[in-house]
Design an enzyme around this catalytic site. Structure first.
Site, PDB file in Angstrom:
ATOM      1  NE  ARG A  73      29.034  16.983 -11.615  1.00 24.06           N
ATOM      2  CZ  ARG A  73      29.891  17.229 -11.945  1.00 24.06           C
ATOM      3  NH1 ARG A  73      30.222  17.524 -13.576  1.00 24.06           N
ATOM      4  NH2 ARG A  73      30.998  17.906 -10.921  1.00 24.06           N
ATOM      5  CG  HIS A 126      32.095  13.436 -14.074  1.00 26.68           C
ATOM      6  ND1 HIS A 126      30.679  13.441 -14.644  1.00 26.68           N
ATOM      7  CD2 HIS A 126      33.097  12.519 -14.379  1.00 26.68           C
ATOM      8  CE1 HIS A 126      31.915  12.379 -16.090  1.00 26.68           C
ATOM      9  NE2 HIS A 126      33.084  11.887 -15.572  1.00 26.68           N
ATOM     10  CE1 TYR A 151      33.558  20.386 -10.397  1.00 25.27           C
ATOM     11  CE2 TYR A 151      35.651  18.996 -10.303  1.00 25.27           C
ATOM     12  CZ  TYR A 151      33.793  19.067 -10.439  1.00 25.27           C
ATOM     13  OH  TYR A 151      33.667  17.720 -10.452  1.00 25.27           O
TER      14      TYR A 151
END
Lengths: 385, 362
Positions: free
Chosen positions: A276, A280, A289
């Site tokens: 990805r 998100h 993160y």
């Protein structure tokens, strides 16, 4: 002696042990990241490089898919859309899903699969209706044989099993392709869907887009299985893993799995290794993160670059093609832009119209109350406009 | 009718050699459970898209034998056992309903349905609304519920509040043998998803019914109006109205019988259809007597009983001679078998409530 109706042996695998269920030693790859085709023998039978026309078609779809992701992201930043979970970097999985299905087959997407949904023929405005906040969905699943993307995880896998089961009972050769992410494999419904699919031997293929993160949580916190594809073995179905940024490999692996299902071979599980590239959603901050270095490692593995390089090197992609594909992508982007820049006014009466086939007496009362308020010109409490 | 009707079913050899259970006809004394079985079997016979599945519903015929004989008669494609997974059952039923089938699924016990809660509330209940009516889910989720059978923990919950609180679900609960047949047929015929709650202590209650007359309701052009959304007057009365549903209707009727011996005429309303709720019948009944008590097994706090009381108060305030009371379960987890008699709303507790209806003011 058992009272149970005959236990059906779905097999065809007698004498194969369990090894036939196991995925390849490494994700199947047909075109390396730098664009070079693998030589036959580097991957297992029966996978083979798709023909030139198919790959060229796939490349055009990738270009359009990338443009959709970019355009949708821009519209979110401009406040024209509430939220957009981007599949930037995962477009090959989206495109392969569409290319491997017939229109009579069913796709069960997740919320990150807008590009795949568009590939099913859903119009941009239908696909974006829920993301702009007008209604919880914008298209008729039956019109496109495509399930509605919803935010609960893995629940749609069971719907795919049900559709496939009904198709089998009806004697139709419909297959269902159910998409989920790596995080969803931790959900109970993932387990129940795979088990039901295997027990009832229905024509469904599960495609995990393993993009390495469930929002912020890396795969290692979801599973310590050898691979997500290995989970298939426990259900008695074949698992396979594939380079999710290699459209050629995806077409070969998914195509094989779907044809197998269509021919009565039962369900299977495919894990596509991808990444990805974006957060998100626009509400997420991926820098909390994961490192820029990690993201950078995936840039050269980009599905578009790879196929572009392969096609160019093979002399299959001319300047005219590139221009034509870019123009097609612009048409789609403009449709999305124009649509989302058009003001809409969802009808408040719709709130009550569809909850049941016929509104209950109680809903009729409530609809009447709201209509009275509106006709009296009362400002709506909490309304933002 | 789908192509299925013309196709041999799986396990055909098995099915064709087994004796097909003779159809019960005419006037018969049958159990509540048998009425449910007949409703499913008649629906399956008239519509090849009706399927029955769940845990132990096939060869065993269900732990309460409600699906007894369906696999024998219709084959394993039409009535089958599933893996032991309630979310899987409801999720698969959702997909099948999206693809032309009418699944009737069994949750084995009330509390065992909770793993399916996400599928029921997030998908089954919302699909019609989400698709602006383009996808309706004609499926029935049968849930044996409530206590009074000396069942162990997790086998006696009155879980109706979870479902009635969820917009998009129709929630029905019959209390008579004929309603068991009629309401399950109506549930199967409904284009919307129905949570069908079966009071398990009534499964083996019996009544004499005219099966031909019941079936005639569903024949051709003479299909009668659905029972969905319609309460029933279970007993006429003039002094106060007892409003009950499912397992509590029998307690209300017994209380009315005792009260009659004491010279007090109690009307009993069987709500039957929790959603949609029949405000018209309930309000008219309460206005006619001026006094009302709502009786239900579930814990009373934030319950169906609480909702009924609120609706009566809103609609009948000027006809009321006394506050509307509730006789419900206590707000505790369902008790162990040897303690359930202290929990269940019974005749004495109902009559005590009746005594509190401010008779001195009338």
């Amino acid at each position: 002696m058992t009272n149970h109706p005959e236990i059906v042996d779905h097999g065809g695998y007698a004498g194969h042990g369990e090894d036939y269920l196991l995925p390849s030693d490494a994700p199947v790859q047909l075109i390396a990241p730098e664009g070079a085709p693998m030589t036959a023998g580097d991957y297992k039978e029966p996978y083979a490089l798709p023909d030139d026309a198919t790959l060229l078609d796939g490349y055009e779809r990738l270009v359009i898919g990338r443009r959709v992701n970019e355009q949708a992201g821009a519209l979110v930043r401009q406040g024209r859309m509430a939220v957009y979970p981007s599949s930037y970097g995962q477009e090959a999985c989206q495109v392969a899903s569409d290319m491997c299905l017939r229109s009579s087959d069913w796709l069960f997407p997740t919320y990150r699969d807008t590009v795949a949904i568009l590939g099913r023929g859903v119009t941009p405005m239908e696909a974006f209706e829920s993301l702009r906040g007008d209604w919880h969905s914008g298209f008729d699943p039956h019109q496109y044989n495509t399930g509605l993307p919803t935010t609960p995880l893995a629940t749609q896998l069971l719907h795919a099993v049900g559709v496939a089961h009904a198709a089998k009972l009806r004697g139709e050769d419909t297959v269902a392709l159910a998409l989920c992410g790596d995080g969803a494999t931790s959900e109970g419904d993932f387990h129940e869907a795979l088990n039901f699919a295997a027990v009832f031997h229905v024509p469904v293929v599960f495609l995990i887009q393993n993009n390495q993160y469930a929002i912020s949580v890396p795969l290692i916190h979801q599973s310590v299985a050898p691979s997500l594809a290995h989970k298939a073995v426990g259900y008695g179905m074949p698992g396979e893993r594939v380079d999710g940024n290699d459209l050629a490999a995806l077409l070969a692996v998914l195509g094989h799995a779907l044809e197998r299902a269509r021919d009565g071979g039962g369900p299977s599980l495919v894990e596509a290794h991808t990444y990805r590239m974006e957060a998100h959603t626009n509400a997420d901050d991926a820098t909390r993160y994961r490192s820029a270095e990690e993201v950078a490692q995936w840039v050269p593995k980009d599905p578009l670059l790879r196929l572009q390089k392969y096609l160019s090197d093979a002399g299959l992609l001319g300047a005219a093609d590139t221009e034509r594909f870019a123009a097609a992508a612009e048409v789609v982007a403009k449709t999305i832009r124009d649509g989302l820049n058009t003001e809409t006014s969802p009808d408040p009466a719709d709130l009550f119209a569809y909850v049941y086939s016929e509104p209950t007496p109680q809903l009729r009362e409530q609809a009447f109350m709201l209509a009275e308020e509106l006709s009296a010109g009362q400002p709506l409490e909490g309304a933002q406009s | 009718m789908t192509t299925m009707a013309n196709r041999p079913s799986a396990g055909t050899a098995h099915a064709s050699t087994a004796a097909v259970e003779p159809e019960l006809r005419g006037v018969q004394t049958i159990t509540f459970a048998k009425a449910l079985t007949l409703a499913m079997s008649d629906a399956m016979a008239s519509d090849a898209t009706v399927l029955v599945f769940g845990e132990d519903v096939g060869t065993l015929g269900g732990v309460f034998r409600v699906t007894d004989g369906l696999t024998r008669r219709f084959g394993e494609e039409r009535c089958f056992d599933t893996p032991l997974a309630e979310s899987g059952i409801v999720g698969m039923a959702t997909g099948m309903a999206m693809n032309g089938m009418k699944p009737v699924v069994e949750m084995q016990f009330d509390a065992f349905a909770y793993p399916a809660f996400e599928q029921i509330t997030s998908h089954v209940a919302k699909m019609g609304n989400r698709t602006r009516g383009q996808v309706r889910l004609p499926l029935v989720i049968r849930i044996p519920y409530a206590g009074g059978i000396g069942g162990v923990e997790h086998h006696c919950d009155s879980s109706e509040a979870y479902y009635v609180h969820t917009p998009g679900l129709t929630v029905l609960t019959p209390s008579t043998v004929s309603d068991a047949y009629i309401m399950l047929r109506d549930a199967i015929a409904s284009p919307d998803p129905v949570v069908f709650m079966e009071p398990k202590k009534l499964y083996f209650s019996k009544a004499t019914v005219d099966l031909d007359a019941l079936r005639a309701r569903y024949d051709g052009d003479s299909v009668l109006p659905s029972s969905i959304g319609k309460a029933a007057v279970a007993r006429e009365g003039t002094d106060a109205t007892l409003i009950a549903y499912g397992p509590s209707v029998a307690a209300a009727l017994a209380a009315a019988e005792t009260a009659a011996e004491e010279g007090r005429s109690l009307q009993v309303i069987d709500v039957r259809s929790l959603v949609p709720f029949d405000d018209e019948t309930v309000s008219a009944a309460v206005r006619s007597t001026g006094r009302a008590i709502v009786i239900a097994e579930a814990p009373g706090f934030a319950s169906m009983a609480a909702e009924i009381v609120a609706r009566i108060q809103e609609r009948c305030f000027h006809s009321l001679a006394a506050p509307v009371l509730r006789v419900s379960g206590f707000d505790i987890p369902y008790p162990a078998p040897r303690l359930e008699k202290y929990y269940l709303p019974g005749v004495d507790r109902i009559l005590d409530a009746v005594d509190q209806l401010q008779w001195e003011q009338s």
